[in-house]
Design a protein around this motif. Sequence first.
Motif, PDB file in Angstrom:
ATOM      1  N   VAL A  24       0.872  -1.175   0.000  1.00 56.77           N
ATOM      2  CA  VAL A  24       0.000   0.000   0.000  1.00 56.77           C
ATOM      3  C   VAL A  24       0.913   1.230   0.000  1.00 56.77           C
ATOM      4  CG1 VAL A  24      -1.731   1.335   1.263  1.00 56.77           C
ATOM      5  CG2 VAL A  24      -1.844  -1.183   1.216  1.00 56.77           C
ATOM      6  N   ARG A  25       0.695   2.127  -0.948  1.00 56.03           N
ATOM      7  CA  ARG A  25       1.583   3.280  -1.083  1.00 56.03           C
ATOM      8  C   ARG A  25       1.188   4.388  -0.115  1.00 56.03           C
ATOM      9  NH1 ARG A  25       1.691   6.240  -6.706  1.00 56.03           N
ATOM     10  NH2 ARG A  25       0.576   7.861  -5.560  1.00 56.03           N
ATOM     11  N   ASN A  26       2.187   4.939   0.566  1.00 57.08           N
ATOM     12  CA  ASN A  26       1.948   6.053   1.488  1.00 57.08           C
ATOM     13  C   ASN A  26       3.146   6.996   1.446  1.00 57.08           C
ATOM     14  OD1 ASN A  26       0.757   7.679   3.444  1.00 57.08           O
ATOM     15  ND2 ASN A  26       1.467   6.425   5.144  1.00 57.08           N
ATOM     16  N   PHE A  27       3.379   7.569   0.260  1.00 61.38           N
ATOM     17  CA  PHE A  27       4.504   8.481   0.069  1.00 61.38           C
ATOM     18  C   PHE A  27       4.211   9.826   0.730  1.00 61.38           C
ATOM     19  CE2 PHE A  27       6.931   6.913  -3.943  1.00 61.38           C
ATOM     20  CZ  PHE A  27       6.829   5.592  -3.517  1.00 61.38           C
ATOM     21  N   ASN A  28       5.263  10.462   1.174  1.00 55.63           N
ATOM     22  CA  ASN A  28       5.181  11.859   1.597  1.00 55.63           C
ATOM     23  C   ASN A  28       5.798  12.699   0.493  1.00 55.63           C
ATOM     24  OD1 ASN A  28       4.901  14.217   3.169  1.00 55.63           O
ATOM     25  ND2 ASN A  28       6.998  13.992   3.925  1.00 55.63           N
ATOM     26  N   HIS A  47      -8.787   5.708   5.146  1.00 51.54           N
ATOM     27  CA  HIS A  47      -9.309   5.663   3.788  1.00 51.54           C
ATOM     28  C   HIS A  47      -8.274   5.030   2.876  1.00 51.54           C
ATOM     29  CE1 HIS A  47     -11.956   8.727   5.533  1.00 51.54           C
ATOM     30  NE2 HIS A  47     -12.804   8.434   4.581  1.00 51.54           N
ATOM     31  N   LEU A  48      -8.730   4.149   2.016  1.00 52.42           N
ATOM     32  CA  LEU A  48      -7.853   3.476   1.061  1.00 52.42           C
ATOM     33  C   LEU A  48      -8.356   3.766  -0.349  1.00 52.42           C
ATOM     34  CD1 LEU A  48      -5.455   1.409   0.781  1.00 52.42           C
ATOM     35  CD2 LEU A  48      -7.235  -0.324   0.434  1.00 52.42           C
ATOM     36  N   VAL A  49      -7.456   4.237  -1.207  1.00 53.27           N
ATOM     37  CA  VAL A  49      -7.817   4.641  -2.563  1.00 53.27           C
ATOM     38  C   VAL A  49      -7.261   3.637  -3.565  1.00 53.27           C
ATOM     39  CG1 VAL A  49      -7.700   6.490  -4.280  1.00 53.27           C
ATOM     40  CG2 VAL A  49      -7.692   7.042  -1.830  1.00 53.27           C
ATOM     41  N   PHE A  50      -8.081   3.290  -4.555  1.00 53.44           N
ATOM     42  CA  PHE A  50      -7.621   2.472  -5.672  1.00 53.44           C
ATOM     43  C   PHE A  50      -7.565   3.341  -6.925  1.00 53.44           C
ATOM     44  CE2 PHE A  50      -9.486  -0.833  -2.918  1.00 53.44           C
ATOM     45  CZ  PHE A  50      -8.405  -1.711  -2.845  1.00 53.44           C
ATOM     46  N   THR A  83      -9.684   9.250 -12.582  1.00 51.31           N
ATOM     47  CA  THR A  83     -10.774   8.740 -11.762  1.00 51.31           C
ATOM     48  C   THR A  83     -10.242   7.753 -10.727  1.00 51.31           C
ATOM     49  OG1 THR A  83     -12.216   8.930 -13.706  1.00 51.31           O
ATOM     50  CG2 THR A  83     -13.035   7.651 -11.846  1.00 51.31           C
ATOM     51  N   LEU A  84     -10.622   7.978  -9.474  1.00 57.65           N
ATOM     52  CA  LEU A  84     -10.188   7.122  -8.373  1.00 57.65           C
ATOM     53  C   LEU A  84     -11.388   6.787  -7.498  1.00 57.65           C
ATOM     54  CD1 LEU A  84      -8.332  10.022  -8.452  1.00 57.65           C
ATOM     55  CD2 LEU A  84      -6.703   8.491  -7.370  1.00 57.65           C
ATOM     56  N   VAL A  85     -11.288   5.704  -6.743  1.00 53.40           N
ATOM     57  CA  VAL A  85     -12.333   5.346  -5.784  1.00 53.40           C
ATOM     58  C   VAL A  85     -11.683   5.154  -4.418  1.00 53.40           C
ATOM     59  CG1 VAL A  85     -14.064   3.644  -5.103  1.00 53.40           C
ATOM     60  CG2 VAL A  85     -13.836   4.297  -7.502  1.00 53.40           C
ATOM     61  N   SER A  86     -12.245   5.831  -3.401  1.00 49.23           N
ATOM     62  CA  SER A  86     -11.708   5.783  -2.044  1.00 49.23           C
ATOM     63  C   SER A  86     -12.711   5.101  -1.112  1.00 49.23           C
ATOM     64  CB  SER A  86     -11.414   7.202  -1.542  1.00 49.23           C
ATOM     65  OG  SER A  86     -10.918   7.168  -0.218  1.00 49.23           O
ATOM     66  N   PHE A  87     -12.222   4.143  -0.341  1.00 56.82           N
ATOM     67  CA  PHE A  87     -13.059   3.411   0.611  1.00 56.82           C
ATOM     68  C   PHE A  87     -12.732   3.863   2.026  1.00 56.82           C
ATOM     69  CE2 PHE A  87     -12.884   0.748  -3.129  1.00 56.82           C
ATOM     70  CZ  PHE A  87     -14.189   0.288  -3.260  1.00 56.82           C
ATOM     71  N   GLY A  88     -13.790   4.171   2.796  1.00 53.96           N
ATOM     72  CA  GLY A  88     -13.611   4.632   4.165  1.00 53.96           C
ATOM     73  C   GLY A  88     -14.005   3.567   5.169  1.00 53.96           C
ATOM     74  N   ALA A 137      -3.512   3.156  -2.242  1.00 56.57           N
ATOM     75  CA  ALA A 137      -2.731   4.175  -1.549  1.00 56.57           C
ATOM     76  C   ALA A 137      -3.558   4.898  -0.506  1.00 56.57           C
ATOM     77  CB  ALA A 137      -2.174   5.192  -2.552  1.00 56.57           C
ATOM     78  N   ASP A 138      -2.862   5.489   0.437  1.00 54.47           N
ATOM     79  CA  ASP A 138      -3.477   6.355   1.424  1.00 54.47           C
ATOM     80  C   ASP A 138      -3.907   7.655   0.744  1.00 54.47           C
ATOM     81  OD1 ASP A 138      -3.553   8.422   3.693  1.00 54.47           O
ATOM     82  OD2 ASP A 138      -3.098   6.594   4.810  1.00 54.47           O
ATOM     83  N   GLU A 139      -5.017   8.242   1.195  1.00 58.68           N
ATOM     84  CA  GLU A 139      -5.465   9.519   0.618  1.00 58.68           C
ATOM     85  C   GLU A 139      -4.424  10.619   0.801  1.00 58.68           C
ATOM     86  OE1 GLU A 139     -10.332   9.495   0.683  1.00 58.68           O
ATOM     87  OE2 GLU A 139      -9.269  10.599   2.242  1.00 58.68           O
ATOM     88  N   ARG A 140      -3.674  10.572   1.894  1.00 59.80           N
ATOM     89  CA  ARG A 140      -2.669  11.604   2.159  1.00 59.80           C
ATOM     90  C   ARG A 140      -1.543  11.548   1.139  1.00 59.80           C
ATOM     91  NH1 ARG A 140      -1.976   9.876   8.343  1.00 59.80           N
ATOM     92  NH2 ARG A 140      -2.004   7.885   7.230  1.00 59.80           N
ATOM     93  N   ASP A 141      -1.479  10.457   0.428  1.00 61.12           N
ATOM     94  CA  ASP A 141      -0.524  10.304  -0.663  1.00 61.12           C
ATOM     95  C   ASP A 141      -1.200  10.652  -1.982  1.00 61.12           C
ATOM     96  OD1 ASP A 141       0.666   9.147  -2.970  1.00 61.12           O
ATOM     97  OD2 ASP A 141       1.561   7.520  -1.842  1.00 61.12           O
ATOM     98  N   ILE A 142      -2.126   9.815  -2.414  1.00 59.82           N
ATOM     99  CA  ILE A 142      -2.562   9.819  -3.807  1.00 59.82           C
ATOM    100  C   ILE A 142      -3.522  10.953  -4.148  1.00 59.82           C
ATOM    101  CG2 ILE A 142      -4.576   8.290  -3.600  1.00 59.82           C
ATOM    102  CD1 ILE A 142      -3.327   6.777  -6.076  1.00 59.82           C
TER     103      ILE A 142
END
Length: 330
Positions: free
Chosen positions: A108-112, A162-165, A151-156, A194-199
Amino acid sequence: MRWRVWLTVGLLLPLAGWAVLASLYLGHAPQWLRWLLALAWAGLALAVVLRRRRPDGARWAGAALVAWLLFLGGWSLQQPQQARAWSDDVAQLLQAQVRGNQVVLHNVRNFNWRSDTDYDARWETRTYDLDQLRTADLAMSYWMGPAIAHTLVSFGFADGRHLVFSLEIRKERGESFSALGGFFRQFEEVLIAADERDILRVRTNVRGETMQLYRLNLSPAAQRQLFLAYLDQAADLRAAPAFYNTVTSNCTTVVFDLARRIDPGLPLDWRLLLSGYFDRYAYDHGGLMPGLDFTTLRTRGDITAHARAVTDVDTFSTAIRQDVPGESLP
């Protein structure tokens, strides 16, 4: 004479034009070879046009058609690859382990992100409980005018995560996106979790894109089905790489294809091609938060200013949703 003109103008010239472009985007061939092939096709097309009224015009047209068929056959032999010098942000493939309600996700990507070239690379293993899945949101990031969006989809989840695909091109180091190249097998595709804070944040705060966020009108069962469908898609790409295609296999068509597993009756529509209008397509087919008109949903769903105002990244997901309709629902 008429059939020669029709064959030349109506068929061979478009085919030659395609061959010129396909040559310029021919996989990993040396640049000199790509330009040589493109010039050869342009020269052959010119020769066919100039000789179309001569006695040997038919032979030239026939030779050009045979050459095109041979080129198409060779071009079709290109195969997508898993092992290339990938860009850091698409270097890893998502891997999922599903045990009942528990899902373990690797990579799961979580880049800063500080800029597109300055970042802290982090790939994480995370565990999610599908019984705690609460929401699904459609995010649309506009990077090239109103007609084109990513287009992305985020699941809460109940714990606030939240996880985004996101389906993206799998860029190699130093490579950049080309919509035209996307027609010619220039890129493999990859499904990023990815994390929303990333993507999301990298698009609004680093790349300067405008973003819309909409609560999807999905039952808990449908949310779960869509989440698992993304994992199936990731497993398919892990087992067999695939080429990205600007029209037929992209960030919007994957959402449509997976949504069709929930509602097989969803129709094809021109807004699947002009992805910037996909939100209106979703609204017209009951996919967005009910009870409000589309203009209201779009106005309140513009999260760009909220995203850019966030100073504490840990509050990013909460801050961007403060005006989004449906956020207060359980």
